[in-house]
Design an enzyme around this catalytic site. Structure first.
Site, short mmCIF file in Angstrom:
data_model
loop_
_atom_site.label_atom_id
_atom_site.label_comp_id
_atom_site.label_asym_id
_atom_site.label_seq_id
_atom_site.Cartn_x
_atom_site.Cartn_y
_atom_site.Cartn_z
N HIS A 170 0.78 -1.24 0.00
CA HIS A 170 0.00 0.00 0.00
C HIS A 170 0.81 1.29 0.00
O HIS A 170 0.23 2.36 0.00
CB HIS A 170 -0.94 0.01 1.21
CG HIS A 170 -0.23 -0.10 2.54
ND1 HIS A 170 -0.87 0.16 3.74
CD2 HIS A 170 1.04 -0.45 2.87
CE1 HIS A 170 -0.01 -0.04 4.73
NE2 HIS A 170 1.15 -0.40 4.22
N HIS A 171 2.14 1.23 0.01
CA HIS A 171 2.95 2.45 0.06
C HIS A 171 3.38 2.94 -1.32
O HIS A 171 3.77 4.10 -1.45
CB HIS A 171 4.19 2.23 0.91
CG HIS A 171 3.92 2.02 2.37
ND1 HIS A 171 3.18 2.90 3.12
CD2 HIS A 171 4.30 1.03 3.22
CE1 HIS A 171 3.10 2.46 4.37
NE2 HIS A 171 3.77 1.33 4.45
N ALA A 172 3.36 2.08 -2.33
CA ALA A 172 3.88 2.46 -3.64
C ALA A 172 3.10 3.63 -4.22
O ALA A 172 1.87 3.68 -4.13
CB ALA A 172 3.82 1.26 -4.59
#
Length: 583
Positions: A170-172
């Site tokens: 979920h950080h990309a």
């Protein structure tokens, strides 16, 4: 020569541990009845657990191999309706959200050439947290392929719950890597769901803020993001304040639940149910995506919470009970043995199976020796709880206050159309436009004549040409009353923008057509956008409407717009429009 049986592997260690009195879990043998419970699909890209970030790196894809071994060891494969080895995501699918040059970089960089590409490596935020490792691009395509396949099965309504533990990165961001994540499979999956479902709710129970997904849909009212995470201003990624609400059309559609170290099971589950229950009631999602990051468990290598596997699974069960199409993805989690136990237990929760506390016999028995091969080891009470009942009540009240702005679930009147249907609609609109040109004169000449019951028809004086504002108020574009479909290019859209306690009409943001490397839906540009104006004084025309006590013609289906909602006229109901995903 007497041959003896060898009970050891080539490593001179027993293949299975002797558990003594602790025993083994017997695998389930009963096969699921396809019609007795919701249909569950399970996605496991073959070989995804063989990738390696590096010896000292906390991210271990091997946790996926352990999870799959426990799922099969418990016999949960007999309770799952469909098990898939999803295809790798294609370059075109990755470009549905990510930038072209970034995907080019991921496809070309290798550990051998990263020195020559150092400028690009630094520019795309790769380095210590996001290292360049062998077959990195293949790993990204595996993760994204599982989430895309899961989303498509949900759109096709051939499954009710889709599980992809290899997803949840979920950080990309659109054009750079972040937090061990290179490709945001969650955003790609949600974009796929938005092709069919009007509203998608994203829930994140990773200990880190789901900043990449929030950033992608920060301007959208079709996706509501809710993240439960640790926040103190310094903990990675340093975002996710309680006051972050979204902006533009997405204002109030972004909720953050910042927590402190050491939160326990009772506090977390109570707050989770209170927040998600209110969100589902107000937003009324058509589908839900749940990120189950296991670094919120106690004893995690990078975490600081005190959650047990049972409490983590209770949150998953609460979302399952909402009865919406559900996509489950993995996420963080850096104590490998606890991550695999957690996701195995939650797989059992999702299929409705009760698992014994003893672990089944697998080739990875040695990983669980220190916890005596238990599914629920003691994980709580290791970190001091810095959360108080008063602080959690303040968070709950703040969330409830924000949900008051969502008086009604947002409606979606425009969506992407298949190419063949789009061409058919354009041809039909052109044909109707030619008919409307012929009808325009007769409608203007008979403006005051309403039929045989109109006694004043003979006394009516041909009016002066009406102003643009008056014509807009009386009928939909083209002068044809009560039509559910309007014209194409002359359509107008009124958007109410809330400013303080008053609402004023402002033009919506300009949309762009679909381009390479941009997460835009396919649509037809050129639709004009006009700010709603007060009707001008049109002399006898408007006076006639006031005497008759009539209201302006409604744009769609005979329903007038409520305060604060978009008014979409009949002329735009069938035209594809760009999907607004801004980062």
């Amino acid at each position: 020569m007497i041959r003896t049986t060898q009970s050891f592997t080539f490593s001179q260690s027993p293949y299975f541990d002797d558990r003594g009195p602790h025993g083994y879990a017997q695998p389930l043998t009963e096969h699921v009845n396809p019609h007795s419970r919701p249909i569950v699909s399970y996605y496991f890209p073959k070989g995804v657990g063989e990738h390696h970030y590096g010896q000292l790196h906390p991210m271990k894809p091997h946790r996926l191999t352990l999870t799959n071994a426990l799922v099969l060891g418990y016999g949960l494969d007999k309770q799952i309706h469909n098990i898939y080895n999803p295809p790798l995501a294609t370059r075109a699918e990755l470009l549905g959200y990510h930038d072209d040059d970034y995907i080019d970089f991921l496809s070309k960089v290798t550990p051998q050439n990263q020195t020559e590409m150092k400028n690009l490596v630094d520019g795309f935020n790769c380095g210590e947290d996001c290292p360049i490792f062998a077959d990195m691009y293949t790993f990204c395509r595996m993760s994204a392929g599982g989430s895309l396949a899961a989303a498509r099965k949900l759109c096709a309504k051939t499954t009710d719950i889709a599980i992809n533990w290899s997803g949840g990165l979920h950080h990309a961001k659109r054009g750079e890597a972040s937090g061990f994540c290179y490709v945001n499979d969650i955003v790609l999956g949600i974009l796929e769901l938005l092709k069919y479902y009007p509203r998608v709710l994203y829930i994140d129970i990773d200990i880190h803020h789901g900043d990449g997904v929030e950033h992608a849909f920060y301007h959208s009212n079709r996706v509501m993001t809710v993240s439960f995470h640790k926040y103190n201003g310094e903990f990675f990624p340093g975002t996710g304040k309680l006051d972050d609400n979204g902006t533009g059309l997405g204002k109030h559609f972004c909720l953050n639940v910042p927590l402190q170290d050491g939160i326990n099971d009772e506090m977390y589950v109570t707050l989770f149910k209170g927040v998600i229950g209110g969100v589902v009631g107000h937003f009324n999602p058509s589908a839900i995506v749940l990120q189950c990051g296991a670094d919120s468990l106690g004893c995690d290598r990078l975490g600081a919470f005190n959650l047990s596997i049972a409490a983590h699974g209770e949150c998953v069960n609460f979302v399952r009970m909402q009865g919406r199409p559900l996509m489950i993805v993995g996420g963080g989690g850096y104590t490998v043995k606890n991550v695999s136990r957690c996701w195995t237990y939650e797989t059992g929760v999702l299929v409705g199976a009760t698992l014994p506390d003893e672990l089944p016999a697998t080739v990875y028995d040695s990983f669980f020796r220190d916890s005596q091969w238990k599914l629920h080891p003691p994980l709580t009470g290791r970190v001091q709880n810095q959360n108080t009942a008063a602080s959690l009540q303040r968070i709950q009240r703040a969330v409830d206050q924000k949900l008051r702005y969502l008086e009604h679930a947002p409606s979606v009147q425009m969506r992407e159309l298949p190419p063949d249907l789009e061409r058919w609609l354009i041809d039909e609109l052109k044909e109707e436009a030619m008919i409307d040109t012929r009808e325009e004169r007769s409608i203007l000449r008979n403006e005051f004549f309403d039929g045989d019951g109109d006694n004043d028809a003979g006394d009516a004086v041909p009016p002066a040409p009406p102003s643009r504002g008056a014509t807009r108020a009386r009928r939909a574009r083209g002068g044809r009353r009560g039509r559910g479909r309007g014209r194409g290019r002359g359509a107008t859209t009124t958007v109410a923008h809330e400013t303080g306690d008053e609402s004023e009409a402002v033009p919506p943001p300009k949309t762009r057509g679909r381009g390479r490397g941009r997460g835009r839906g396919r649509g037809r540009g050129g639709a004009s956008v006009r700010v709603e104006q007060e009707p001008e004084d049109n002399g006898p025309e408007e006076a006639a409407e006031e005497r008759a006590g009539t209201e302006p013609k409604r744009a769609e289906g005979g329903e007038s717009a409520r305060d604060g909602e978009s008014v979409v006229p009949a002329g735009t109901s069938g035209i594809p429009m760009d999907l607004d995903v801004d980062v």
